[in-house]
Design an enzyme around this catalytic site. Sequence first.
Site, PDB file in Angstrom:
ATOM      1  N   GLU A  60      36.221  44.038  44.719  1.00 36.29           N
ATOM      2  CA  GLU A  60      37.657  43.968  43.830  1.00 36.29           C
ATOM      3  C   GLU A  60      38.124  45.271  43.158  1.00 36.29           C
ATOM      4  O   GLU A  60      39.311  45.375  42.890  1.00 36.29           O
ATOM      5  CB  GLU A  60      36.975  43.149  42.547  1.00 36.29           C
ATOM      6  CG  GLU A  60      37.175  41.477  42.962  1.00 36.29           C
ATOM      7  CD  GLU A  60      35.866  41.142  43.803  1.00 36.29           C
ATOM      8  OE1 GLU A  60      34.941  41.860  44.104  1.00 36.29           O
ATOM      9  OE2 GLU A  60      35.691  40.056  44.532  1.00 36.29           O
ATOM     10  N   HIS A 129      31.358  31.506  38.408  1.00 40.25           N
ATOM     11  CA  HIS A 129      32.642  31.356  39.324  1.00 40.25           C
ATOM     12  C   HIS A 129      33.586  30.354  38.392  1.00 40.25           C
ATOM     13  O   HIS A 129      34.224  29.747  38.994  1.00 40.25           O
ATOM     14  CB  HIS A 129      32.310  30.683  40.458  1.00 40.25           C
ATOM     15  CG  HIS A 129      31.657  31.654  41.583  1.00 40.25           C
ATOM     16  ND1 HIS A 129      30.191  31.833  41.166  1.00 40.25           N
ATOM     17  CD2 HIS A 129      32.070  32.239  42.538  1.00 40.25           C
ATOM     18  CE1 HIS A 129      29.860  32.795  42.544  1.00 40.25           C
ATOM     19  NE2 HIS A 129      30.843  32.960  43.084  1.00 40.25           N
TER      20      HIS A 129
END
Lengths: 326, 439
Positions: A60, A129
């Site tokens: 990321e 998540h």
Amino acid sequence: MREITYAEAIREALRQEMRKDKNVFLIGEDLGIYGGAFGVTYGLLDEFGEERVRDTPISEAAIAGAALGAAITGMRPVAEIMFMDFTTIAMEQIVNQAAKIKFMFGGKAKVPMVVRTPAGSGTGAAAQHSQSLEAWFTHVPGLKVVMPSTPYDAKGLLISSIRDNNPIIFIEHKLLYKTTGEVPEEEYEIPLGVADIKRKGEDLTIVATSIMVQRAISASKELEKDGISVEIVDPRTLKPYDKKTIIESVKKTGKVIAVHEACKTGGFGAEIAAMISESEAFDYLDAPIKRLGGLDIPIPYNRNLERHAVPQVEDIINAAKELIYR
Amino acid sequence: MYEVIMPKLGMTMEKGLIERWLKKEGDYVEKGEPLLEVMTDKVTIEVESFHNGYLKKILAKEGEEIPVTEVIAYIGEKDEKISEEIIKGMIKEKGEEKIEIKRREEEKVLIEEKPKYKVEEEIQIEKILKYGKEEEIEKAKVKKILASPLAKRLARQMKVDLSKVTGTGPGGRIVKADVLKAAKEVKMREAEIKEKEKIEIEREIIKKRITPEILETIPLKGIRKTIAERMYKSISEIPHFTLYVEIDISNLESLKDKLNKEIEGKKISYTDLIVKATALSLEKYPILNSTLKDDKVIIFKDINVGLATSMKDGLIVPVIFNANKLSLEEIADKRVDLVNRAGENKLELDDVSGSTFTITNLGMFEIDYFSPIINFPEAGILSVGAITKKPIVDKEGKITAEPMMKLGLTLDHRVLDGVTGAKFLQYLRKILQEPNKLV
């Protein structure tokens, strides 16, 4: 009008902007062949090719950094962080770099990048998540934070975001992807920083974001049976956000609930409550400002517990009745 | 120049409220004379001056609360100038007063412009909650008004006293609905009051319409007051009754004319003739010449005839004493003298005291009959009406026009009855019809 899903609306915005402006490109994990973890970018690789729909390694920091570099050099990248939880890895690039560049270069550099990322629980994806971290980003000067709740808003706001010259955190919701709504086929912009009144009412204002807008609408339909008329204000953009619309609504109803999925402590509802109490609307309050947010716990994996960790329709109904007190 | 200070009137007194100045600036005040009234939390006390002199300057106005020993006024000599120091002090005070006024005005503007979130009372309560004694805190807790910001704002706008509003919100909080309800009730009450006022005004209008407008109010005093009291006493104590007769006085008329021709300069009037005739009748029926006193009828030997005589402000009854023993000429002399002096308001007490029977004459005003009120405490009064010519049927059945005199005899029914009165009148009639007896 034609009805499409929230995911389709986002895809349409991306496609139309990419067709219109060759500087717009996508970058992220599993965007291309796989079509995105939630299928949002499905089919775009076929139309625009690998140059403009770029699959990346699982990093990321690299996604955000590469997008930032491209933006500075004149491109209009739309990066995707597969789960909002993973923006933590990209934080240095987003917070320390992207948000600051324009200011540190005295306005000579601009960063027209969008970071799309799905937030929220409800899919059984557990603590790593399922988070809603929008409040972190609203705390950073230089970033804009957008959080659409309907397909219509998603398309219009994403187009505005792509065309904006500032780094934008565009927060989608996993459970909203499959919801449908009327969306025009042509391109249109929804200006950032303008709230939308999703429902007109007299007795109580609910300021809701993202998935909570839908839950507030469901709750208001139930409350209407008890003669309680609810006004729902969706800020749509959390930074900058539309204070005036909220203040006017509170002045009208005298009672307000701020509801979001993120943890209550330090959540965006705290900002809304504080802003109201500092504003002229204070003298119109007929009850304390009520906040509804997620519990201060990591989202549990267990589906029953997960449900109870964040506000549901019945929680909104109960809070409303408590405030109306009649 | 002496200072007048706010006195310490009690061990615990710290301040006194000036209720009233009993002297004005410039007034002379003696040592020991009350100068002003001071109200403490318990009583109002008159404060006396400690000095002789003129109250030169009052520094503390009525209604002001002043700490003890502070100068509130100056006393000095009449022409003594107030020293410069004092003037300076006053100017300074005035300056401060101006600043104070300005400060208050600014505060007022602030309050009006910005909603004041905490009313004075609340601030006070909060202080107590923070620093107060335990029992004060308990009290304050009860007193703190729980109301939503909206309720407070509406209460301010609608002038609703929140301390009198019952809260129906959570924990008894006063909410918008409570204030609106209270305001509505206040409005209804106001409307009621207005309605009442309207009715009151209408009533006033009607009252005004049915109340005669006053032209003049004359206080009852002097002779009018005496008349009023005596007439009321007479009519309320004496049961009156009246007998009326009409008497042919053609012979009396002839006699009168004859006498007046014989006597030079003097004039015998009908009144004189009636006085004499009445006096003689009273001689015959002395029961009429009497008075009722404490269950006893006292009959007088002296026949003193009172003549009701009008004066500027009322009525007076001068007396012809022993009228039965006087000649007509003597009666005429007396009458002329008394009536003249009555007109000049020169009658003495002796002239108007001691009558035993009264005659009243309205004949000259063309009154036929009237029923007078007995001159208390007498037993009777003779009323004389007008003399008019009337057709009379004589013994031969001929009709002739003769002068007729109308008389009324009003008597005290406690003393005598109608028959006695009638007999008296018969006798009087006889004398008047055959008047030679009078000479």
